[in-house]
Design a protein around this motif. Sequence first.
Motif, PDB file in Angstrom:
ATOM      1  N   GLY A   1       0.800  -1.225   0.000  1.00 14.33           N
ATOM      2  CA  GLY A   1       0.000   0.000   0.000  1.00 14.33           C
ATOM      3  C   GLY A   1       0.831   1.273   0.000  1.00 14.33           C
ATOM      4  O   GLY A   1       0.396   2.300  -0.511  1.00 14.33           O
TER       5      GLY A   1
ATOM      6  N   GLU B   1       1.654   1.891  -3.529  1.00 15.59           N
ATOM      7  CA  GLU B   1       0.459   2.300  -4.280  1.00 15.59           C
ATOM      8  C   GLU B   1       0.099   3.740  -3.968  1.00 15.59           C
ATOM      9  O   GLU B   1      -0.228   4.521  -4.864  1.00 15.59           O
ATOM     10  CB  GLU B   1      -0.705   1.356  -3.964  1.00 15.59           C
ATOM     11  CG  GLU B   1      -0.458  -0.054  -4.475  1.00 15.59           C
ATOM     12  CD  GLU B   1      -1.658  -0.966  -4.316  1.00 15.59           C
ATOM     13  OE1 GLU B   1      -2.583  -0.601  -3.550  1.00 15.59           O
ATOM     14  OE2 GLU B   1      -1.662  -2.032  -4.949  1.00 15.59           O
ATOM     15  N   ALA B   2       0.154   4.111  -2.678  1.00 21.40           N
ATOM     16  CA  ALA B   2      -0.156   5.493  -2.307  1.00 21.40           C
ATOM     17  C   ALA B   2       0.824   6.441  -2.979  1.00 21.40           C
ATOM     18  O   ALA B   2       0.441   7.494  -3.500  1.00 21.40           O
ATOM     19  CB  ALA B   2      -0.107   5.650  -0.789  1.00 21.40           C
TER      20      ALA B   2
ATOM     21  N   GLN C   1       2.504   5.929  -5.753  1.00 24.52           N
ATOM     22  CA  GLN C   1       2.244   5.957  -7.197  1.00 24.52           C
ATOM     23  C   GLN C   1       1.070   6.871  -7.531  1.00 24.52           C
ATOM     24  O   GLN C   1       1.142   7.690  -8.454  1.00 24.52           O
ATOM     25  CB  GLN C   1       1.959   4.534  -7.700  1.00 24.52           C
ATOM     26  CG  GLN C   1       1.820   4.454  -9.214  1.00 24.52           C
ATOM     27  CD  GLN C   1       1.229   3.134  -9.682  1.00 24.52           C
ATOM     28  OE1 GLN C   1       1.503   2.080  -9.124  1.00 24.52           O
ATOM     29  NE2 GLN C   1       0.388   3.192 -10.701  1.00 24.52           N
TER      30      GLN C   1
END
Lengths: 217, 227
Positions: A116, A119-120, A122
């Motif tokens: 995560g 992902e955050a 990105q």
Amino acid sequence: MIDGSMIGMLLGGLITSIEIFLLTLLFSLPLGLLVAFGRMSGFAPLKWLMKVYISIMRGTPLMLQLIVVFFGPYYIFGASLSSDYRFIAVIIAFSINYAAYFAEIYRGGIEAIPKGQYEAAQVLGYGKVQTFFIIILPQVFRIIIPSVTNEVITLVKDTSLSFVLAIPEMFTIAKQIAAADASIVALLVAGVFYYVFNVVVAFVMARLERRYNYYSN
Amino acid sequence: MSLLKVKNLKKSFDEEEVLKDISLEVEKGEVLCIIGPSGSGKSTLLRCITDLEQEDGGVIDFDGTFGLVFQDFNLFPHHSVMKNITNAPIKVQKRDKTEVFQSARALLKKMGLEDKEDAYPHELSGGQQQRVSIARALAMNPDILFFDEPTSALDPELTSEILVVIRDLAAENMTMVIVTHEMTFARNVADKIIFMDDGHIVEEGTPDEVFSSDNSRMREFLGKFYD
């Protein structure tokens, strides 16, 4: 038994030991990160190569590695070696050995960061390099400090292995004095110095650990 | 004018087809809620639109900036609340520091967190963390804000905290796409609702249309909430 000249000689050796210690950290910490990248690479040949490298570095005696790095160029290439190379060989051998251990520590730390976080990062538009240095690496440091402390303390003691290449570090000198005096006192004094050295190292690392403890996951 | 257009989107994981030919449009200022049972493909749809997953087929037509609010916040634990919000606008968007800090403070005030700018995420409740993550997404000045089950990790009290924030954003005409299990909330806040099941859009329309649908799968799903 313990006189000023013995202490002076041992302290002179200690300075060389500290040089080996600092130079090894200077080279092996960043090199370990590169090895960790290679070890985690999706490019199979590189990953395989790093696995073999780590396996050999961890699976054979450091003392043997010192000897191989020092004598290897002569036996393999017939190279004639300057006297400076003795010290350089020690730094090379220690650095590539410790890089292998640090690589595995980095890898453990990097793999512990939840998906995560990537992902955050990105979604917020951070590039790959920014994500690594701004988001991932600071968190990795915090995770790995205790393991790094262990390695660094071991390194203080391992510098004594350079006696096999007759580097005038503290252990080499203590052995020479002990042989000349037919007494182990110099070795015991060296032991005390190693211990004090490590108390200082442990203190510095504990402070570093505290500095990274301002948050929790 | 539609801001986001998705056409014939397909996505499989291994052999399992998770999205089967999904098409939808989102207008500027619209609030779209996506509902449906777990495993229906709602989150995967959102993750394809936000580039966290690569679609296998279809077209996603959107050229603007977006923000994504995750179910489990994904705040950066080593950054303060303020740095979580301001770092990407400064480092990624290269905006002026003073302006970014000003707008971050305004966002924190709006989220009721004006006294938390120096706190670290672990010092905050789940609801506060989620509000920070909404502020972090808003600080990028997104054209669309996506929410992936933003309240699923929160207890009912904290859930209502977040729903109030989202309702306020809707009142300001923020374009939002919200994957949620909060049926009453979806009904109240959405301009349009999509009901997904097994990788398909089963029902689509205004909240009244969708909630009064005759579709048997839709009725079965809603029954679980209203029985």
